[in-house]
Design a protein around this motif. Structure first.
Motif, PDB file in Angstrom:
ATOM      1  N   GLY A   1       0.795  -1.215  -0.129  1.00  0.00           N
ATOM      2  CA  GLY A   1      -0.017   0.204   0.037  1.00  0.00           C
ATOM      3  C   GLY A   1       0.730   1.150  -0.013  1.00  0.00           C
ATOM      4  N   ALA A   2       1.935   1.170   0.638  1.00  0.00           N
ATOM      5  CA  ALA A   2       2.755   2.465   0.863  1.00  0.00           C
ATOM      6  C   ALA A   2       3.567   2.642  -0.418  1.00  0.00           C
ATOM      7  CB  ALA A   2       3.768   2.082   1.929  1.00  0.00           C
ATOM      8  N   LEU A   3       4.005   1.629  -1.296  1.00  0.00           N
ATOM      9  CA  LEU A   3       4.698   1.707  -2.683  1.00  0.00           C
ATOM     10  C   LEU A   3       3.521   2.279  -3.488  1.00  0.00           C
ATOM     11  CD1 LEU A   3       6.417  -1.634  -2.782  1.00  0.00           C
ATOM     12  CD2 LEU A   3       7.418   0.524  -2.963  1.00  0.00           C
ATOM     13  N   TRP A   4       2.376   1.872  -3.578  1.00  0.00           N
ATOM     14  CA  TRP A   4       1.356   2.250  -4.497  1.00  0.00           C
ATOM     15  C   TRP A   4       0.826   3.627  -4.293  1.00  0.00           C
ATOM     16  CZ3 TRP A   4      -1.188  -2.970  -3.683  1.00  0.00           C
ATOM     17  CH2 TRP A   4      -0.499  -3.975  -4.547  1.00  0.00           C
ATOM     18  N   SER A   5       0.617   3.772  -3.082  1.00  0.00           N
ATOM     19  CA  SER A   5      -0.038   5.107  -2.676  1.00  0.00           C
ATOM     20  C   SER A   5       0.850   6.314  -2.865  1.00  0.00           C
ATOM     21  CB  SER A   5      -0.568   5.235  -1.082  1.00  0.00           C
ATOM     22  OG  SER A   5       0.363   5.121  -0.204  1.00  0.00           O
ATOM     23  N   THR A   6       2.456   5.982  -2.425  1.00  0.00           N
ATOM     24  CA  THR A   6       3.571   6.771  -2.538  1.00  0.00           C
ATOM     25  C   THR A   6       3.669   7.118  -4.329  1.00  0.00           C
ATOM     26  OG1 THR A   6       4.575   6.426  -0.723  1.00  0.00           O
ATOM     27  CG2 THR A   6       5.790   7.510  -2.113  1.00  0.00           C
ATOM     28  N   GLY A   7       3.607   6.584  -4.994  1.00  0.00           N
ATOM     29  CA  GLY A   7       3.670   6.354  -6.481  1.00  0.00           C
ATOM     30  C   GLY A   7       2.859   7.328  -6.800  1.00  0.00           C
ATOM     31  N   VAL A   8       1.227   7.195  -6.463  1.00  0.00           N
ATOM     32  CA  VAL A   8       0.344   8.053  -6.970  1.00  0.00           C
ATOM     33  C   VAL A   8       0.517   9.292  -6.338  1.00  0.00           C
ATOM     34  CG1 VAL A   8      -2.230   8.235  -6.966  1.00  0.00           C
ATOM     35  CG2 VAL A   8      -1.075   6.004  -7.338  1.00  0.00           C
ATOM     36  N   SER A   9       0.978   9.490  -4.907  1.00  0.00           N
ATOM     37  CA  SER A   9       0.984  10.570  -4.707  1.00  0.00           C
ATOM     38  C   SER A   9       2.245  11.611  -5.236  1.00  0.00           C
ATOM     39  CB  SER A   9       1.642  10.572  -3.053  1.00  0.00           C
ATOM     40  OG  SER A   9       0.371   9.879  -2.323  1.00  0.00           O
ATOM     41  N   ALA A  10       3.197  10.934  -5.630  1.00  0.00           N
ATOM     42  CA  ALA A  10       4.038  11.664  -6.286  1.00  0.00           C
ATOM     43  C   ALA A  10       3.889  12.292  -7.401  1.00  0.00           C
ATOM     44  CB  ALA A  10       5.384  10.756  -6.461  1.00  0.00           C
TER      45      ALA A  10
ATOM     46  N   ALA B   1       7.985  14.702  -2.512  1.00  0.00           N
ATOM     47  CA  ALA B   1       7.899  13.198  -2.796  1.00  0.00           C
ATOM     48  C   ALA B   1       9.223  12.296  -2.489  1.00  0.00           C
ATOM     49  CB  ALA B   1       7.987  13.121  -4.432  1.00  0.00           C
ATOM     50  N   GLY B   2      10.411  13.011  -2.406  1.00  0.00           N
ATOM     51  CA  GLY B   2      11.571  12.411  -1.655  1.00  0.00           C
ATOM     52  C   GLY B   2      11.315  11.962  -0.283  1.00  0.00           C
ATOM     53  N   LYS B   3      10.503  12.892   0.487  1.00  0.00           N
ATOM     54  CA  LYS B   3      10.409  12.373   1.809  1.00  0.00           C
ATOM     55  C   LYS B   3       9.416  11.283   1.879  1.00  0.00           C
ATOM     56  CE  LYS B   3      11.324  16.976   3.775  1.00  0.00           C
ATOM     57  NZ  LYS B   3      12.559  16.832   4.434  1.00  0.00           N
ATOM     58  N   LEU B   4       8.459  11.090   1.103  1.00  0.00           N
ATOM     59  CA  LEU B   4       7.476  10.015   0.901  1.00  0.00           C
ATOM     60  C   LEU B   4       8.341   8.669   0.664  1.00  0.00           C
ATOM     61  CD1 LEU B   4       4.525  11.897  -0.888  1.00  0.00           C
ATOM     62  CD2 LEU B   4       4.621  11.015   1.766  1.00  0.00           C
ATOM     63  N   PHE B   5       9.168   9.057  -0.448  1.00  0.00           N
ATOM     64  CA  PHE B   5       9.678   7.766  -0.789  1.00  0.00           C
ATOM     65  C   PHE B   5      10.900   7.214   0.143  1.00  0.00           C
ATOM     66  CE2 PHE B   5       8.818   9.497  -5.139  1.00  0.00           C
ATOM     67  CZ  PHE B   5       8.149   8.230  -5.559  1.00  0.00           C
ATOM     68  N   ASN B   6      11.224   8.338   0.901  1.00  0.00           N
ATOM     69  CA  ASN B   6      12.103   7.920   2.152  1.00  0.00           C
ATOM     70  C   ASN B   6      11.552   7.143   3.102  1.00  0.00           C
ATOM     71  OD1 ASN B   6      14.999   7.838   3.103  1.00  0.00           O
ATOM     72  ND2 ASN B   6      14.329   9.384   4.672  1.00  0.00           N
ATOM     73  N   VAL B   7      10.378   7.423   3.582  1.00  0.00           N
ATOM     74  CA  VAL B   7       9.503   6.410   4.376  1.00  0.00           C
ATOM     75  C   VAL B   7       9.024   5.206   3.839  1.00  0.00           C
ATOM     76  CG1 VAL B   7       7.170   6.339   5.595  1.00  0.00           C
ATOM     77  CG2 VAL B   7       8.471   8.560   5.513  1.00  0.00           C
ATOM     78  N   VAL B   8       8.818   5.146   2.729  1.00  0.00           N
ATOM     79  CA  VAL B   8       8.430   3.809   1.998  1.00  0.00           C
ATOM     80  C   VAL B   8       9.892   3.097   2.001  1.00  0.00           C
ATOM     81  CG1 VAL B   8       7.887   2.891  -0.124  1.00  0.00           C
ATOM     82  CG2 VAL B   8       6.786   4.600   0.515  1.00  0.00           C
ATOM     83  N   THR B   9      11.122   3.564   1.772  1.00  0.00           N
ATOM     84  CA  THR B   9      12.207   3.038   1.838  1.00  0.00           C
ATOM     85  C   THR B   9      12.491   2.013   3.200  1.00  0.00           C
ATOM     86  OG1 THR B   9      13.376   4.179   0.371  1.00  0.00           O
ATOM     87  CG2 THR B   9      14.791   2.980   1.854  1.00  0.00           C
ATOM     88  N   TYR B  10      12.075   2.809   4.272  1.00  0.00           N
ATOM     89  CA  TYR B  10      12.302   2.162   5.669  1.00  0.00           C
ATOM     90  C   TYR B  10      11.111   1.096   5.936  1.00  0.00           C
ATOM     91  CZ  TYR B  10      16.082   5.509   6.394  1.00  0.00           C
ATOM     92  OH  TYR B  10      17.195   6.165   6.331  1.00  0.00           O
ATOM     93  N   ILE B  11       9.938   1.494   5.354  1.00  0.00           N
ATOM     94  CA  ILE B  11       8.937   0.673   5.424  1.00  0.00           C
ATOM     95  C   ILE B  11       9.362  -0.893   4.873  1.00  0.00           C
ATOM     96  CG2 ILE B  11       6.689  -0.174   4.756  1.00  0.00           C
ATOM     97  CD1 ILE B  11       5.924   2.818   5.162  1.00  0.00           C
TER      98      ILE B  11
END
Length: 147
Positions: free
Chosen positions: A17-26, A43-53
């Protein structure tokens, strides 16, 4: 179903969910904001959160799968989808992102897209985007092969 198996399902849902929602959010950020540097920063901050998830989820999911199935886990599409997703997260975080950040800092105070580094940044951003899309596709495999 054990608590460990329930946690596994929760992490699968969270990561995918984090992967897909962050892609759409970006996409929405770049479409809605006129300031592309701000859109990129958010977007970079969102992708960073997804990285740690991704780091945490992959570690747990791979460990849980090996504990549950032993070496038979190595014959499962789920295991390999998660493993390749982890490799993509690692490559992005420790390989591609430092290159992109380096190009941005070399261009500073100018926007990297208005600098001599624009072509290199665009190429590496394309690599990062393809890796992310592949990770999102593997998340579908992860979800479908969870059981």
């Amino acid at each position: 179903m054990t608590v460990a198996s329930r946690l596994s399902l929760i992490l699968i849902a969270l990561w995918a969910g984090a992967l897909w929602s962050t892609g759409v959010s970006a996409y929405v950020l770049f479409d809605a904001l006129q300031d592309k540097q701000l859109a990129g920063s958010l977007a970079g901050k969102l992708f960073n959160v997804v990285t740690y998830i991704g780091f945490a989820s992959a570690f747990y999911l791979l460990t849980h799968r090996l504990a549950q199935f032993g070496t038979a886990a190595l014959k499962q599409a789920f295991f390999w989808a998660v493993f390749v997703m982890l490799l993509l997260v690692l490559a992005g975080h420790f390989g591609i992102q430092p290159i992109l950040e380096g190009l941005k800092s070399q261009a500073f105070p100018a926007d990297v897209m208005q600098s001599v580094f624009a072509d290199r940044f665009r190429n590496w951003h394309g690599v990062a985007s393809l890796a992310y899309v592949f990770e999102c596709a593997l998340a579908i495999v992860m979800v479908l092969k969870a059981r």
